[in-house]
Design a protein around this motif. Structure first.
Motif, PDB file in Angstrom:
ATOM      1  N   SER A  36       0.819  -1.218   0.000  1.00 49.78           N
ATOM      2  CA  SER A  36       0.000   0.000   0.000  1.00 49.78           C
ATOM      3  C   SER A  36       0.847   1.260   0.000  1.00 49.78           C
ATOM      4  O   SER A  36       0.457   2.275  -0.585  1.00 49.78           O
ATOM      5  CB  SER A  36      -0.918   0.013   1.234  1.00 49.78           C
ATOM      6  N   THR A  37       2.015   1.210   0.667  1.00 47.00           N
ATOM      7  CA  THR A  37       2.854   2.408   0.815  1.00 47.00           C
ATOM      8  C   THR A  37       4.075   2.405  -0.089  1.00 47.00           C
ATOM      9  O   THR A  37       4.907   3.311   0.002  1.00 47.00           O
ATOM     10  CB  THR A  37       3.336   2.537   2.274  1.00 47.00           C
ATOM     11  N   HIS A  38       4.204   1.389  -0.952  1.00 44.22           N
ATOM     12  CA  HIS A  38       5.363   1.255  -1.836  1.00 44.22           C
ATOM     13  C   HIS A  38       6.679   1.295  -1.069  1.00 44.22           C
ATOM     14  O   HIS A  38       7.627   1.995  -1.447  1.00 44.22           O
ATOM     15  CB  HIS A  38       5.342   2.334  -2.917  1.00 44.22           C
ATOM     16  N   VAL A 187       7.536   8.232  -3.793  1.00 44.10           N
ATOM     17  CA  VAL A 187       6.259   7.667  -3.341  1.00 44.10           C
ATOM     18  C   VAL A 187       5.241   8.797  -3.166  1.00 44.10           C
ATOM     19  O   VAL A 187       5.473   9.724  -2.383  1.00 44.10           O
ATOM     20  CB  VAL A 187       6.430   6.907  -2.004  1.00 44.10           C
ATOM     21  N   LEU A 191      -0.344   7.757  -1.236  1.00 50.04           N
ATOM     22  CA  LEU A 191      -0.105   6.366  -0.841  1.00 50.04           C
ATOM     23  C   LEU A 191       0.317   6.281   0.620  1.00 50.04           C
ATOM     24  O   LEU A 191      -0.107   5.383   1.353  1.00 50.04           O
ATOM     25  CB  LEU A 191       0.970   5.738  -1.736  1.00 50.04           C
TER      26      LEU A 191
END
Length: 440
Positions: A36-38, A187, A191
Motif C-alpha cells: 500500500s505504501t510502496h 512515493v 499512498l
C-alpha cells in the motif's frame, strides 16, 4: 448489588491494552502495508501514531473526568447528550462484538496455513472455547495468562527485529540508517496517507481499557496514564519493527503479500525461525482475543445493568465467578460467524464503529471542557479546542477513507440503532435509560 472487583494495576491495564492491539500483527500485515505504501511502512505507522495520540489524549481527558466503565458510550452521553451517547455506544458495540471474531479468524488462518490437513473450523472453535472459559473464570486468570503470552510475543518481536538488523549489518550494500522506510521522494503522498489509514487499525485497543475502569485500582489516575502509555508503546513497537523489517527487505515485492513476514523470517533466520515466528503470531492472536472478549463483555454488562439492553440477560454477574457470563457467551456465539466468513469480509464490520467513536470522543472534549465553560482560559483553546478538533478531523478522514462496503455495513448498523433508540425512547420523546457506572 453485586459489583466487579478492583484488582488491576497500571501494568495490568497496559498489558491488556497491548494484548488487545497485538503488537506482533505489524509483522502479519507487513506485506499488505508495504504494498500500500510502496515500501514506506515505517513512515505510515509514524503518521498513524501522531493521529492516534491526539485521540488517545482525548480519551485520557474524559477518563480522568468520568472514571467509569463504558468507554465512548459513557463519555459522549455525559458530555453531549444521552441520545448521542446511545448511538455512539451502539456503533462501538459493532466494533467490540465482531473484533474477537476477526482476531480468532486471523489465528485460525495462520494455523490452517501451517496444518492444512486439519479443518479451519477446528481452530476457530478451539479459540472460542478456550478464551471463553478463561474469561468466565475471571479477570485475574485472564490477566495472568496475558502476562505470559505477551512476554512470548514480545520476545519473538525482539528476535525478529534483532535478526533483521543483523541481516542488514552483514550486507555491505545496506545501511542501518536510512530514510527510505520512512519517506521516499518517489512515493506519492496519497499512498503514504492511505497506508497510515490502514496502520491505524493496528492501534485499536488503547481505548478498550476504559471498559475495565470498575476493575482497576485508582482508575482516575491509572486509566488516563495507561491509555497514553499503550498508544506510545504500541506505536513505538510498530514504527521500530516496520523500520527494521523494511531495511531487511526494501521495496514491496513478495512471493505472497499475505505471507510476506514468513518470507522475510526465512531470509533473516532460516526455517527454524519461521516456525518460532508462526508460534508468536498465534500466541499474539490468542492474547488479543482474550482482551477483546473481556472488553466486549464488560460493555454489554454495563448496558444491560441499566436497562439499555435486557437486564435479565446482560445485567447480571455470575454468583460463583463474579463475571458477566451471559455477555461473554454471546461474544463466543457471535464469533461462530467466522465459520462462514473470510478475513476481508469480517474486518469490514469493525472499522466503522471505531472511527465514529474516536471522532465523537474528541467532540465530547470540546463540548464538555470548552463550549460549556463561560470563560475558558487562554490555554484551554489549545488543550480543549484545537487539539481535540485536530483529532476529530483525523478520525473523520479515517472514517471516510474506508471502502464502500465497510461504510454501507456501518450505516446499516447505525440505522438499526436509530430504530432501537426510537423504540426505547417512545419515538425520541424521552431519553434512553440512564446508565449508572458507579459502584454501589
Amino acid at each position: 448489588m453485586s459489583t466487579l472487583k478492583r484488582s488491576l494495576t497500571l501494568s495490568s491495564v497496559v498489558m491488556f491494552g497491548l494484548a488487545y492491539m497485538t503488537p506482533i500483527i505489524v509483522l502479519g500485515t507487513f506485506g499488505i502495508m508495504a504494498d500500500s505504501t510502496h515500501g514506506t511502512v515505517a513512515g505510515a505507522y509514524l503518521l498513524a501514531l501522531v493521529a492516534m495520540l491526539l485521540t488517545a489524549r482525548s480519551y485520557g481527558v474524559m477518563a480522568a473526568e468520568f472514571p467509569v466503565a463504558g468507554s465512548a458510550y459513557s463519555y459522549v452521553r455525559k458530555a453531549i447528550s444521552p441520545k448521542a451517547g446511545f448511538l455512539v455506544g451502539w456503533a462501538v458495540l459493532l466494533d467490540y462484538l465482531f473484533l474477537p471474531m476477526v482476531i480468532w479468524l486471523f489465528g485460525a488462518v495462520y494455523l490452517n496455513s501451517a496444518f492444512p490437513q486439519l479443518p479451519m473450523a477446528l481452530w476457530i472453535i478451539g479459540f472460542i472455547v478456550i478464551t471463553t472459559a478463561i474469561n468466565i473464570v475471571g479477570i485475574k486468570l485472564a490477566n495472568t495468562v496475558n502476562y505470559v503470552m505477551m512476554l512470548i510475543q514480545i520476545l519473538v518481536l525482539v528476535a525478529f527485529v534483532a535478526l533483521a538488523f543483523h541481516y542488514v549489518w552483514g550486507d555491505p550494500s545496506k545501511s542501518l540508517f536510512s530514510l527510505a522506510p520512512l519517506y521516499q521522494a518517489g512515493v506519492p503522498h496519497g499512498l503514504l496517507l492511505a497506508g497510515a489509514a490502514i496502520a491505524c487499525y493496528s492501534f485499536l485497543g488503547f481505548d478498550a481499557v476504559t471498559t475495565l475502569t470498575e476493575e482497576t485500582i485508582n482508575p482516575k489516575q491509572v486509566i488516563p496514564r495507561a491509555i497514553m502509555l499503550i498508544t506510545l508503546l504500541g506505536g513505538g513497537i510498530f514504527v521500530v519493527t516496520a523500520y527494521a523489517v523494511q531495511l531487511a527487505h526494501p521495496g514491496y515485492q513478495f512471493v505472497s503479500t499475505d505471507a510476506a513476514a514468513s518470507e522475510i523470517a526465512k531470509n533473516i533466520g532460516g526455517d527454524i525461525f519461521v516456525s518460532i515466528f508462526l508460534i508468536g503470531l498465534i500466541i499474539g492472536q490468542f492474547a488479543s482475543g482474550l482482551s477483546a472478549q473481556a472488553s466486549a463483555s464488560r460493555l454489554l454488562y454495563a448496558m444491560g445493568r441499566d436497562g439499555v439492553l435486557p437486564s435479565a440477560l446482560f445485567g447480571q454477574l455470575s454468583a460463583r465467578f463474579q463475571t458477566p457470563v451471559a455477555a461473554i457467551l454471546l461474544c463466543g456465539v457471535v464469533a461462530l460467524l467466522a465459520l462462514f466468513m473470510d478475513v476481508t469480509t469480517s474486518v469490514s464490520f469493525i472499522n466503522f464503529g471505531a472511527f465514529l467513536a474516536f471522532s465523537c470522543i474528541n467532540l465530547a472534549v470540546i463540548a464538555h471542557f470548552y463550549l460549556r465553560r463561560r470563560s475558558p482560559a487562554p490555554r484551554d483553546f489549545i488543550r480543549y479546542l484545537l487539539l481535540p478538533a485536530l483529532g476529530a478531523l483525523a478520525d473523520l478522514w479515517l472514517l471516510v477513507s474506508l471502502d464502500h462496503k465497510a461504510l454501507t455495513l456501518g450505516l446499516v448498523w447505525l440505522g438499526l440503532g436509530m430504530l432501537y433508540l426510537a423504540y426505547l425512547t417512545g419515538g425520541f420523546r424521552r431519553n434512553p435509560p440512564e446508565m449508572d457506572f458507579s459502584e454501589a
